[in-house]
Design a protein around this motif. Structure first.
Motif, PDB file in Angstrom:
ATOM      1  N   TYR A  82      57.747  37.051  36.762  1.00 22.60           N
ATOM      2  CA  TYR A  82      57.546  36.370  35.489  1.00 22.60           C
ATOM      3  C   TYR A  82      58.063  34.940  35.557  1.00 22.60           C
ATOM      4  O   TYR A  82      59.010  34.643  36.290  1.00 22.60           O
ATOM      5  CB  TYR A  82      58.284  37.091  34.362  1.00 22.60           C
ATOM      6  N   ARG A 137      60.279  30.723  29.911  1.00 24.59           N
ATOM      7  CA  ARG A 137      60.542  29.418  29.295  1.00 24.59           C
ATOM      8  C   ARG A 137      61.357  29.645  28.029  1.00 24.59           C
ATOM      9  O   ARG A 137      60.803  29.822  26.935  1.00 24.59           O
ATOM     10  CB  ARG A 137      59.233  28.711  28.977  1.00 24.59           C
ATOM     11  N   ALA A 178      60.746  27.411  24.842  1.00 22.95           N
ATOM     12  CA  ALA A 178      59.480  27.693  24.166  1.00 22.95           C
ATOM     13  C   ALA A 178      59.434  29.107  23.617  1.00 22.95           C
ATOM     14  O   ALA A 178      58.452  29.482  22.957  1.00 22.95           O
ATOM     15  CB  ALA A 178      58.314  27.470  25.127  1.00 22.95           C
ATOM     16  N   ARG A 179      60.451  29.908  23.931  1.00 21.08           N
ATOM     17  CA  ARG A 179      60.560  31.296  23.456  1.00 21.08           C
ATOM     18  C   ARG A 179      59.428  32.169  23.974  1.00 21.08           C
ATOM     19  O   ARG A 179      58.956  33.093  23.297  1.00 21.08           O
ATOM     20  CB  ARG A 179      60.607  31.361  21.919  1.00 21.08           C
ATOM     21  N   VAL A 180      58.961  31.913  25.209  1.00 27.63           N
ATOM     22  CA  VAL A 180      57.877  32.710  25.781  1.00 27.63           C
ATOM     23  C   VAL A 180      58.175  33.014  27.245  1.00 27.63           C
ATOM     24  O   VAL A 180      58.999  32.351  27.882  1.00 27.63           O
ATOM     25  CB  VAL A 180      56.507  31.988  25.683  1.00 27.63           C
ATOM     26  N   TYR A 181      57.497  34.031  27.749  1.00 31.98           N
ATOM     27  CA  TYR A 181      57.474  34.310  29.180  1.00 31.98           C
ATOM     28  C   TYR A 181      56.069  34.780  29.531  1.00 31.98           C
ATOM     29  O   TYR A 181      55.293  35.185  28.655  1.00 31.98           O
ATOM     30  CB  TYR A 181      58.524  35.357  29.577  1.00 31.98           C
ATOM     31  N   MET A 182      55.723  34.700  30.817  1.00 31.49           N
ATOM     32  CA  MET A 182      54.361  35.034  31.228  1.00 31.49           C
ATOM     33  C   MET A 182      54.372  35.532  32.662  1.00 31.49           C
ATOM     34  O   MET A 182      55.362  35.336  33.390  1.00 31.49           O
ATOM     35  CB  MET A 182      53.461  33.803  31.102  1.00 31.49           C
ATOM     36  N   LEU A 189      62.020  36.726  23.156  1.00 34.76           N
ATOM     37  CA  LEU A 189      60.896  35.987  23.723  1.00 34.76           C
ATOM     38  C   LEU A 189      59.632  36.838  23.649  1.00 34.76           C
ATOM     39  O   LEU A 189      59.694  38.062  23.782  1.00 34.76           O
ATOM     40  CB  LEU A 189      61.170  35.602  25.175  1.00 34.76           C
ATOM     41  N   ARG A 190      58.508  36.188  23.421  1.00 36.36           N
ATOM     42  CA  ARG A 190      57.228  36.903  23.396  1.00 36.36           C
ATOM     43  C   ARG A 190      56.469  36.620  24.675  1.00 36.36           C
ATOM     44  O   ARG A 190      56.608  35.551  25.281  1.00 36.36           O
ATOM     45  CB  ARG A 190      56.389  36.490  22.181  1.00 36.36           C
ATOM     46  N   LYS A 191      55.637  37.568  25.092  1.00 37.75           N
ATOM     47  CA  LYS A 191      54.858  37.387  26.304  1.00 37.75           C
ATOM     48  C   LYS A 191      53.605  36.587  25.996  1.00 37.75           C
ATOM     49  O   LYS A 191      52.844  36.934  25.085  1.00 37.75           O
ATOM     50  CB  LYS A 191      54.488  38.729  26.926  1.00 37.75           C
ATOM     51  N   PHE A 192      53.402  35.527  26.739  1.00 37.55           N
ATOM     52  CA  PHE A 192      52.247  34.665  26.555  1.00 37.55           C
ATOM     53  C   PHE A 192      51.163  35.084  27.533  1.00 37.55           C
ATOM     54  O   PHE A 192      51.404  35.223  28.730  1.00 37.55           O
ATOM     55  CB  PHE A 192      52.643  33.208  26.806  1.00 37.55           C
ATOM     56  N   ASP A 193      49.948  35.278  27.018  1.00 36.40           N
ATOM     57  CA  ASP A 193      48.815  35.693  27.829  1.00 36.40           C
ATOM     58  C   ASP A 193      47.770  34.577  27.813  1.00 36.40           C
ATOM     59  O   ASP A 193      47.046  34.414  26.825  1.00 36.40           O
ATOM     60  CB  ASP A 193      48.217  36.986  27.284  1.00 36.40           C
TER      61      ASP A 193
END
Length: 228
Positions: free
Chosen positions: A83, A86, A89-93, A203-207
């Motif tokens: 993963y 970030r 930015a409060r996201v991960y991917m 954090l929310r997962k960014f798709d």
């Protein structure tokens, strides 16, 4: 013949022993207690470039790169998973092809690193097994540590040579296909905070693919013209 198979003496125990060996071969790499940090430095044509920093704890690794300073990579060789996080930015991917380091500097089994390297490569893009080759090519001392040398030949620039520190179950040097040598320098054997290898809460997962699909369904999307 593996060491497990060598202990299988006698016809009565042969079938049971082979079955156990098959289970061990398919099982995820056991996590080790080894914990350390290091600097990742690339060298080519007498030029050294600091690429980032590395932290390792058992089967997990964290890589922070100078190329992507707004986040860090989390790798789990046992799952496997990679993963890019970030926090601001409060996201991960999914890391995908964000950095080739996520396919190279991962915890491995010194006796069979091919399995972990292939699994991490497949997280970025499907790998044609017919074009994938991984073989042991001897031993060498690197900075006073015994290492196992493995050569990997694969498609689309996946070819490289890795020097694995047996004591740390980790590659401490990688030579890529263009001749660049990336080393784990200034290795510091020290405890690593468990939270360093976890995605921060909230954090929310960014798709990216989901975002593309949403844009395509919106009024601003313009269908590209058909090829003539």
């Amino acid at each position: 013949m593996t060491r497990d198979e060598k202990t299988c003496n006698g016809r009565r125990r042969a079938a049971a022993c082979l079955f156990a060996a098959a289970i061990l071969a398919a099982a995820p790499m056991p996590a080790t207690a080894q914990q350390f940090s290091a600097d990742l430095v690339a060298r080519k044509d007498d030029t050294a470039t600091v690429m980032g920093t590395l932290r390792v704890s058992g089967g997990r690794a964290r890589i922070e790169t100078t190329a992507l300073p707004d986040g860090f990579f989390l790798l789990d060789a046992a799952r496997p998973a990679a993963y890019f996080v970030r926090p601001a930015a409060r996201v991960y991917m999914n890391a995908m092809q964000s950095s080739p380091l996520t396919q190279l500097f991962v915890p491995v089994d010194p006796d069979d690193p091919c399995r972990q390297w292939l699994a991490m490569a497949q997280l970025s893009a499907p790998v044609d097994l017919a074009t994938w080759r991984c073989q042991h090519d001897g031993q060498e001392a690197i900075a006073g540590r015994n290492t196992e040398i493995y050569r990997i030949a694969g498609p689309s620039g996946l070819s490289f040579t890795g020097w694995i520190d047996r004591a740390r179950s980790f590659p401490v040097q990688i030579k890529t296909g263009d001749g660049t040598v990336i080393s784990a320098d200034h290795i510091r054997d020290e405890p690593q905070p468990a939270q360093s290898f976890e995605i921060p809460a909230g954090l929310r997962k960014f798709d990216p693919q989901a975002l593309i699909r949403r844009i395509q369904q919106s009024d601003v999307w313009v269908e590209p013209p058909a090829s003539q």
